[in-house]
Design a protein around this motif. Structure first.
Motif, PDB file in Angstrom:
ATOM      1  N   LEU A 169       0.830  -1.208   0.000  1.00 39.95           N
ATOM      2  CA  LEU A 169       0.000   0.000   0.000  1.00 39.95           C
ATOM      3  C   LEU A 169       0.863   1.256   0.000  1.00 39.95           C
ATOM      4  N   ALA A 170       2.031   1.178   0.635  1.00 34.47           N
ATOM      5  CA  ALA A 170       2.947   2.327   0.656  1.00 34.47           C
ATOM      6  C   ALA A 170       3.583   2.588  -0.701  1.00 34.47           C
ATOM      7  N   GLY A 171       3.463   1.624  -1.621  1.00 30.65           N
ATOM      8  CA  GLY A 171       3.976   1.834  -2.977  1.00 30.65           C
ATOM      9  C   GLY A 171       4.966   0.812  -3.456  1.00 30.65           C
ATOM     10  N   ALA A 172       5.449  -0.078  -2.578  1.00 37.47           N
ATOM     11  CA  ALA A 172       6.399  -1.104  -3.002  1.00 37.47           C
ATOM     12  C   ALA A 172       5.674  -2.163  -3.850  1.00 37.47           C
ATOM     13  N   PRO A 173       6.336  -2.729  -4.855  1.00 38.82           N
ATOM     14  CA  PRO A 173       7.726  -2.529  -5.255  1.00 38.82           C
ATOM     15  C   PRO A 173       7.929  -1.497  -6.361  1.00 38.82           C
ATOM     16  N   LEU A 174       6.827  -0.982  -6.962  1.00 35.87           N
ATOM     17  CA  LEU A 174       6.995  -0.039  -8.075  1.00 35.87           C
ATOM     18  C   LEU A 174       7.729   1.203  -7.617  1.00 35.87           C
ATOM     19  N   ASP A 175       7.403   1.691  -6.430  1.00 36.11           N
ATOM     20  CA  ASP A 175       8.171   2.767  -5.816  1.00 36.11           C
ATOM     21  C   ASP A 175       9.253   2.094  -4.980  1.00 36.11           C
ATOM     22  N   ARG A 176      10.464   2.089  -5.490  1.00 35.99           N
ATOM     23  CA  ARG A 176      11.550   1.319  -4.887  1.00 35.99           C
ATOM     24  C   ARG A 176      11.820   1.708  -3.429  1.00 35.99           C
ATOM     25  N   GLY A 177      11.624   2.969  -3.080  1.00 36.21           N
ATOM     26  CA  GLY A 177      11.942   3.423  -1.731  1.00 36.21           C
ATOM     27  C   GLY A 177      10.834   3.221  -0.724  1.00 36.21           C
ATOM     28  N   ALA A 178       9.688   2.740  -1.186  1.00 38.65           N
ATOM     29  CA  ALA A 178       8.548   2.537  -0.283  1.00 38.65           C
ATOM     30  C   ALA A 178       8.697   1.228   0.472  1.00 38.65           C
ATOM     31  N   GLY A 179       8.020   1.161   1.619  1.00 35.89           N
ATOM     32  CA  GLY A 179       8.013  -0.091   2.360  1.00 35.89           C
ATOM     33  C   GLY A 179       7.892   0.110   3.850  1.00 35.89           C
ATOM     34  N   VAL A 180       8.282  -0.927   4.570  1.00 35.47           N
ATOM     35  CA  VAL A 180       8.196  -0.947   6.028  1.00 35.47           C
ATOM     36  C   VAL A 180       9.566  -1.289   6.593  1.00 35.47           C
ATOM     37  N   ASP A 181       9.999  -0.537   7.593  1.00 31.97           N
ATOM     38  CA  ASP A 181      11.284  -0.765   8.250  1.00 31.97           C
ATOM     39  C   ASP A 181      11.002  -1.191   9.695  1.00 31.97           C
ATOM     40  N   LEU A 182      11.279  -2.455  10.000  1.00 29.48           N
ATOM     41  CA  LEU A 182      10.954  -3.001  11.305  1.00 29.48           C
ATOM     42  C   LEU A 182      11.910  -2.510  12.382  1.00 29.48           C
ATOM     43  N   CYS A 183      11.354  -2.153  13.523  1.00 30.69           N
ATOM     44  CA  CYS A 183      12.151  -1.749  14.690  1.00 30.69           C
ATOM     45  C   CYS A 183      12.165  -2.829  15.766  1.00 30.69           C
ATOM     46  N   ARG A 184      11.216  -3.745  15.727  1.00 30.82           N
ATOM     47  CA  ARG A 184      11.115  -4.817  16.710  1.00 30.82           C
ATOM     48  C   ARG A 184      10.828  -6.124  15.991  1.00 30.82           C
ATOM     49  N   LYS A 185      11.322  -7.221  16.570  1.00 32.98           N
ATOM     50  CA  LYS A 185      11.050  -8.563  16.064  1.00 32.98           C
ATOM     51  C   LYS A 185      10.447  -9.405  17.192  1.00 32.98           C
ATOM     52  N   VAL A 186      10.011 -10.605  16.857  1.00 36.48           N
ATOM     53  CA  VAL A 186       9.385 -11.487  17.845  1.00 36.48           C
ATOM     54  C   VAL A 186      10.347 -11.731  19.018  1.00 36.48           C
ATOM     55  N   GLY A 187       9.831 -11.553  20.232  1.00 37.79           N
ATOM     56  CA  GLY A 187      10.639 -11.731  21.443  1.00 37.79           C
ATOM     57  C   GLY A 187      11.197 -10.453  22.010  1.00 37.79           C
ATOM     58  N   ASP A 188      11.176  -9.373  21.204  1.00 41.92           N
ATOM     59  CA  ASP A 188      11.716  -8.085  21.673  1.00 41.92           C
ATOM     60  C   ASP A 188      10.725  -7.413  22.627  1.00 41.92           C
ATOM     61  N   ALA A 189      11.263  -6.759  23.649  1.00 38.70           N
ATOM     62  CA  ALA A 189      10.445  -5.950  24.559  1.00 38.70           C
ATOM     63  C   ALA A 189      10.235  -4.564  23.951  1.00 38.70           C
ATOM     64  N   VAL A 190       9.102  -3.956  24.264  1.00 36.86           N
ATOM     65  CA  VAL A 190       8.808  -2.626  23.754  1.00 36.86           C
ATOM     66  C   VAL A 190       7.991  -1.855  24.790  1.00 36.86           C
ATOM     67  N   ARG A 191       8.270  -0.574  24.903  1.00 31.20           N
ATOM     68  CA  ARG A 191       7.516   0.314  25.784  1.00 31.20           C
ATOM     69  C   ARG A 191       6.410   1.004  24.999  1.00 31.20           C
ATOM     70  N   GLU A 192       5.361   1.363  25.693  1.00 29.96           N
ATOM     71  CA  GLU A 192       4.283   2.108  25.064  1.00 29.96           C
ATOM     72  C   GLU A 192       4.838   3.363  24.392  1.00 29.96           C
ATOM     73  N   GLY A 193       4.451   3.562  23.143  1.00 25.14           N
ATOM     74  CA  GLY A 193       4.877   4.731  22.391  1.00 25.14           C
ATOM     75  C   GLY A 193       6.147   4.519  21.588  1.00 25.14           C
ATOM     76  N   GLU A 194       6.921   3.484  21.890  1.00 22.16           N
ATOM     77  CA  GLU A 194       8.115   3.192  21.094  1.00 22.16           C
ATOM     78  C   GLU A 194       7.699   2.604  19.749  1.00 22.16           C
ATOM     79  N   PRO A 195       8.499   2.834  18.699  1.00 17.45           N
ATOM     80  CA  PRO A 195       8.078   2.384  17.360  1.00 17.45           C
ATOM     81  C   PRO A 195       8.185   0.872  17.190  1.00 17.45           C
ATOM     82  N   LEU A 196       7.147   0.296  16.598  1.00 15.69           N
ATOM     83  CA  LEU A 196       7.197  -1.098  16.158  1.00 15.69           C
ATOM     84  C   LEU A 196       7.827  -1.181  14.770  1.00 15.69           C
ATOM     85  N   TYR A 197       7.491  -0.226  13.925  1.00  9.12           N
ATOM     86  CA  TYR A 197       8.098  -0.123  12.594  1.00  9.12           C
ATOM     87  C   TYR A 197       7.810   1.258  12.031  1.00  9.12           C
ATOM     88  N   ARG A 198       8.513   1.573  10.937  1.00  4.14           N
ATOM     89  CA  ARG A 198       8.316   2.846  10.239  1.00  4.14           C
ATOM     90  C   ARG A 198       7.831   2.578   8.819  1.00  4.14           C
TER      91      ARG A 198
END
Length: 507
Positions: free
Chosen positions: A450-479
């Motif tokens: 939906l962000a435009g990948a793959p036709l828009d090469r720079g579009a996509g999702v950048d993960l900040c957390r993976k399975v098993g990682d701890a996260v605080r409220e408000g911290e990014p899961l992905y960009r």
């Protein structure tokens, strides 16, 4: 075909991309349309008026003379290129004969088991464009719903491999790898190929572009280098570097597979038999002698249970063995995306971080690539069993794999201006404290597209957390990255409705 000119028209190039289907256009007031009894969606045969090879196409009828005038025969981009006539040249149109093999399709619909001659006839006539999309869909649905015996899968594979070009590399061992897909960011081929090639093994890798995923190997490699190589250049790169990473769409390797895929995807058909035939036909045609198949397994992967994975492995091995192809199948972790980036630019970044031994490299991508490369290296009779991993790791850590990929990029044509991640960026925050319990591969892939990948090469999702990682409220899961406001809004809306992350517990 009458010779008095009644069926002769002037060719017009219609700028419509009909994606692997020849389409011709007649105006409703055309004398040929009215006199010859044509109807929309008929199969027709178009031949140069002065003789030449005929082109089979689907007829569309138009009322707008801006598309095609009554005295013209409009041709879609694909049909125009195949007919190879100049605009304004004369061509003749006639009804096409029905495919002779359609009776076999009817028998398959009725639940019969088909033999090799049946599949060969169907595949040949699909390759000749004698089948409409409706007829191809009927064939594919019959194979999916009624199932295919393993011998039928073998027959279909052999038929697809034998109705196109085949490469003979004159090498005793030609390695290849393939992942059945479904896991975002799983860009291991761009690591495995330079590792294996740096060892000196032959690994000519032709890859696909994404159809329903956020990136294919060819899309990601194109961020770094040209992937659309002529047959001659492809051969030169492979001979010089022992490997390459090119798009397979410029070749005629099992071309019917590409036609069938164009019908399968909108119908979401992905049966085991058709999958195995599709993959192995391409590999046999490409001259592979040894193939490693990666089957990711997980709750949101294509293969979701151990039993399904084992059945698919046995089918790959059965068909490969009877085609003279050594096939080894590895079942891998498909619980979550591999690496951090989902989308061509972000995935290319991950690959280069691993090759450069960057301290911030995605360790899961590195480890999976080493595991796959080690299995391929052990195809080499000079490498003892169990030694492949150490050898692959040494090639990667020493920088030899990076050096080899750079050499491949230089020969294929390095991209002088690689694209950057999309300028529009939004972080999706964790709704509460917790640990990441699960990641939905399908939802993350959907958001990236939906962000435009793959036709828009720079579009996509950048993960900040993976399975098993701890996260605080408000911290990014992905960009989320996007280049265009509309795509950005669609992706953000989808992420807010369903993030694709499941949090459990707390600290």
């Amino acid at each position: 075909m009458p010779g008095d000119g009644r069926h002769t028209l002037t060719v017009r190039r219609v700028g419509i991309d009909t994606y692997r289907e020849n389409v011709v256009f007649l105006h409703r007031d055309c004398h040929v349309y009215r006199s010859a009894g044509f109807q929309a969606l008929n199969k027709v045969e178009v031949t140069p008026a002065d003789g030449g090879e005929a082109v089979l196409a689907v007829l569309n009828v138009v009322d707008d003379p801006a598309i095609t005038r009554p005295d013209e025969l409009g041709l879609s981009l694909q049909a125009f290129e195949q007919l190879a006539l100049a605009e304004g040249a004369a061509a003749r149109i006639a009804h096409a004969r029905p495919p002779r093999s359609i009776g076999a399709v009817h028998r398959k619909i009725a639940g019969e088991t088909l033999g090799y001659p049946d599949y060969l006839g169907i595949v040949r006539e699909i390759g000749e464009h004698r089948y409409t999309k409706i007829e191809m869909a009927a064939f594919l649905v019959a194979c999916t719903q009624g199932g295919m015996e393993r011998d039928e899968v073998l027959h279909l594979t052999r038929a697809m491999a034998e109705t196109g070009d085949r490469i003979d590399w004159k090498e005793p061992l030609v390695a290849d790898k393939h992942c059945i897909g479904g896991i975002p960011g799983n860009r291991t081929s761009m690591l495995v190929v330079p590792i294996v090639a740096a060892h000196g093994m032959f690994i000519p890798k032709t890859s696909s572009r994404a159809i329903t995923s956020p990136a294919g190997t060819a899309d990601t490699m194109e961020v770094l280098a040209n992937v659309e190589l002529s047959a001659r250049r492809f051969n030169e790169v492979v001979r010089a570097q022992r490997g390459c990473l090119a798009w397979g769409g410029t070749s005629r390797l099992a071309p019917v597979d590409d036609i069938l895929i164009a019908v399968e995807r909108p119908l979401s058909l992905d049966s085991p038999g058709q999958m195995v035939a599709s993959i192995l036909a391409k590999k046999v045609a490409a001259g592979a002698t040894h193939l490693l198949v990666d089957i990711p397994m997980g709750p949101t992967a294509k293969v979701r249970t151990q039993n399904d994975a084992l059945r698919l492995r046995k089918l790959f091995e059965f068909v490969g063995d009877r085609l003279g192809l050594h096939v080894e199948v590895i079942i891998t972790d498909g619980l979550q995306p591999i690496g951090r980036g989902i989308g061509p630019v972000l995935e290319a970044r991950d690959v280069m971080q691993v090759l450069k031994n960057d301290p911030d490299q995605p360790r899961d991508l590195r480890e999976k690539a080493l595991q796959l490369a080690s299995r391929i290296l052990e195809f080499d009779p000079d490498v003892r069993g169990g030694q492949g991993y150490v050898l692959a790791r040494d090639i990667l850590d020493s920088g030899r794999a990076l050096e080899r990929l750079r050499a491949i990029m230089a020969m294929q044509g390095r991209n002088p201006s690689p694209p950057e991640p999309g300028r529009l960026c939004k972080a999706l925050p964790a709704p509460r404290d917790g640990k990441v319990a699960a990641i939905d591969n399908l939802q993350l892939a959907r958001i990236a597209r939906l962000a435009g990948a793959p036709l828009d090469r720079g579009a996509g999702v950048d993960l900040c957390r993976k399975v098993g990682d701890a996260v605080r409220e408000g911290e990014p899961l992905y960009r989320i990255h996007a280049a265009f406001e509309a795509d950005f809004a669609f992706a953000c809306e989808a992420a807010e409705a369903a993030s694709g992350f499941l949090l459990a517990g707390g600290d």
